[in-house]
Design an enzyme around this catalytic site. Structure first.
Site, PDB file in Angstrom:
ATOM      1  N   HIS A 156      12.313  -3.494  -3.384  1.00 59.71           N
ATOM      2  CA  HIS A 156      11.508  -4.201  -4.401  1.00 59.71           C
ATOM      3  C   HIS A 156      10.006  -4.076  -4.101  1.00 59.71           C
ATOM      4  CE1 HIS A 156      15.318  -6.286  -5.489  1.00 59.71           C
ATOM      5  NE2 HIS A 156      15.493  -6.255  -4.183  1.00 59.71           N
ATOM      6  N   SER A 277     -15.037  12.188  -7.529  1.00 58.28           N
ATOM      7  CA  SER A 277     -15.357  11.646  -8.843  1.00 58.28           C
ATOM      8  C   SER A 277     -16.757  12.102  -9.211  1.00 58.28           C
ATOM      9  CB  SER A 277     -15.301  10.122  -8.781  1.00 58.28           C
ATOM     10  OG  SER A 277     -16.130   9.564  -9.776  1.00 58.28           O
ATOM     11  N   LYS A 283     -15.708   8.393  -3.888  1.00 58.56           N
ATOM     12  CA  LYS A 283     -14.282   8.548  -4.184  1.00 58.56           C
ATOM     13  C   LYS A 283     -13.638   9.834  -3.697  1.00 58.56           C
ATOM     14  CE  LYS A 283     -11.822   6.624  -6.829  1.00 58.56           C
ATOM     15  NZ  LYS A 283     -11.118   6.490  -8.106  1.00 58.56           N
ATOM     16  N   GLU A 290      -1.017  13.310  -8.283  1.00 56.21           N
ATOM     17  CA  GLU A 290      -0.969  12.817  -9.668  1.00 56.21           C
ATOM     18  C   GLU A 290      -0.492  13.905 -10.624  1.00 56.21           C
ATOM     19  OE1 GLU A 290      -4.551   9.854 -10.283  1.00 56.21           O
ATOM     20  OE2 GLU A 290      -5.084  11.433  -8.898  1.00 56.21           O
TER      21      GLU A 290
END
Ligand code: ARG
Length: 467
Positions: A156, A277, A283, A290
């Site tokens: 979970h 970024s 970043k 992804e």
């Protein structure tokens, strides 16, 4: 010359003609088309349709076509060829004259495309299993390097129990081993030769189908000409196997994304596989992961398009079947591009062992082991669970761990608790008690690792033997 213009009085509508062509995408089947045509030409010679000289002429022509295709991309620029079968025929006739037209004796494009696609999927499976073996080796290397370091395992997405990092990585190994198995399974079922099935009812010439099959590395000829010319189960099976494989990659990517976030901090993203970024200077983004997750949707989309295409088709060949090719090519290319990149990422990523180990030792992940201590001394599990649960509650209130409680405090939980209770709480003991095959006890994990290595080596050898 078209392959079928004789009975037509009018030319095709120009837009329709362009629109129904498949050469733009099926030209990637050229090497399989040539291989199948070579085998077929030999069987025509044996059936007495081609003389020895004509066979040699045709084989030489086919070889030249394969060479030209391999050495020049311009060669494959042809806005007239309807499909790869038409293209090869056109080129053959340009090279050797009208003898080239003899190659199509008794043959139909319906059996040709069925054959080319089987050869394509078979080659793709061999490549894929070889890449899978490399990816699995990368996972196994990382599992080995992690030694006895531990991390939390989650259920979970809440901390559940500590496990060895290698045990966690071996979970992925099992998933991808199954993928390799599914692909091998698909390969063994598809490895039959449709050649000699004709358009639908079987060839009209006395062809030795067995010899043609052997020549192409197929195990045997297909058993029914209607089925052989309309069957795309092997593409369906392949894309289903690829969908499951891609889902595994996607789950891996998702977990690595989570673990690389500052909130987890378990893995440090490899710069070589990350991007920055344009706006936020600090970043570093996990783009490889992804995109892996994102491209999985394309693979599943391909499998979905294919199964929907098939569901409404009467027997045997229908032109709809041409629409099965692009999803196949796209899904194959997508997965083949992912595996080596995932391997590179896995080799380059850094694990923050310290942080993982620290996380493995907090959050009461030894509570089950504590309850097991009581069970081993005769306490019914449900009661032990309740008692340790109370102790956990006390600790939460006092911001402590179970091992911080004094013996006195522990004896209020259950008077049979003794000094040896503490040693069952430490990380090493908690790992050790999971001493079953498939469990996280270090000795079991070492065995599992060795066993997985053997399986991966077997997959690699099998894939290379086929290639
Ligand atoms: N390009 C076609 C395909 O991919 C080849 C088979 C054509 N057969 C036919 N009867 N028109 O399906």
């Amino acid at each position: 010359m078209k392959m079928w213009s004789g009975r037509f009085r009018q030319p095709l509508d120009a837009d329709f003609e362009q629109w129904q062509r498949s050469f733009e995408f099926d030209r990637r089947l050229l090497r399989h088309e040539v291989a199948a045509s070579r085998a077929y030409a030999k069987s025509l010679k044996n059936a007495g349709v081609l003389s020895s000289d004509e066979l040699i002429t045709i084989l030489q022509g086919l070889e030249q076509i394969a060479d030209k295709a391999a050495s020049s991309t311009d060669f494959l620029e042809d806005d007239e060829a309807e499909d790869v079968h038409h293209f090869v025929e056109k080129q053959l006739v340009a090279l050797v004259g009208d003898t080239g037209y003899k190659l199509h004796s008794g043959r139909s494009r319906n059996e040709q495309i069925a054959t080319d696609l089987r050869l394509y999927v078979r080659a793709a499976i061999d490549q894929m299993r070889s890449d899978l073996a490399a990816w699995l080796s990368a996972l196994l290397d990382r599992a080995e390097q992690a030694g006895n370091s531990a991390m939390p395992a989650y259920t979970h997405l809440q901390r559940a129990e500590p496990v060895l990092i290698s045990h966690w990585l071996l979970a992925y190994v099992q998933m991808f081993l199954r993928d390799g198995g599914r692909l091998a399974d698909c390969r063994s079922r598809l490895n039959l030769s449709p050649l000699g099935s004709g358009a639908v009812a079987g060839a009209t010439l006395p062809l030795d189908r067995r010899t043609v099959a052997e020549e192409l590395g197929f195990d045997a000829p297909t058993a029914n000409s209607i089925d052989a010319t309309s069957d795309r189960d092997f593409v369906l099976e392949f894309l289903s196997a690829l969908s499951v494989l891609a889902v595994h990659l996607s789950r891996w990517a998702e977990e690595m994304i989570l673990f690389s976030s500052q909130e987890f901090g378990f893995v440090r993203l490899p710069e070589a596989y990350s991007t920055g970024s344009s706006a936020m200077p600090q970043k570093m983004n996990p783009d490889l992961l992804e995109l892996t997750r994102g491209k999985t949707a394309r693979v599943i989309g391909g499998a979905t398009a294919l199964i929907v295409t098939m569901k409404g088709l009467s027997l045997a060949y229908n032109k709809d079947l041409q629409e099965t090719q692009q999803p196949l090519f796209d899904a194959t290319g997508t997965v083949l591009s992912l595996l080596p990149l995932a391997s590179g990422w896995m080799k380059a990523v850094e694990f923050n062992y310290e942080r993982m180990q620290e996380a493995a030792q907090s959050g009461f992940m030894n509570a089950w082991a504590a309850a097991t201590y009581l069970v081993r001394r005769g306490v019914p599990f449900r009661l032990a669970h309740e008692q340790i649960g109370k102790a956990v509650q006390t600790c939460i209130e006092r911001k402590r761990e179970l091992a911080d409680l004094t013996l006195e405090e522990l004896r209020q939980v259950n008077p049979i608790i003794d000094q040896d209770f503490y040693s069952c709480l430490d990380l090493q003991s908690v790992l050790e008690i999971h001493d079953v095959p498939g469990g996280t006890a270090p000795a079991r994990v070492r065995q599992a690792l060795a066993e997985a290595r053997r399986k991966v080596e077997h997959m690699r050898e099998e894939a290379h033997a086929h290639a």
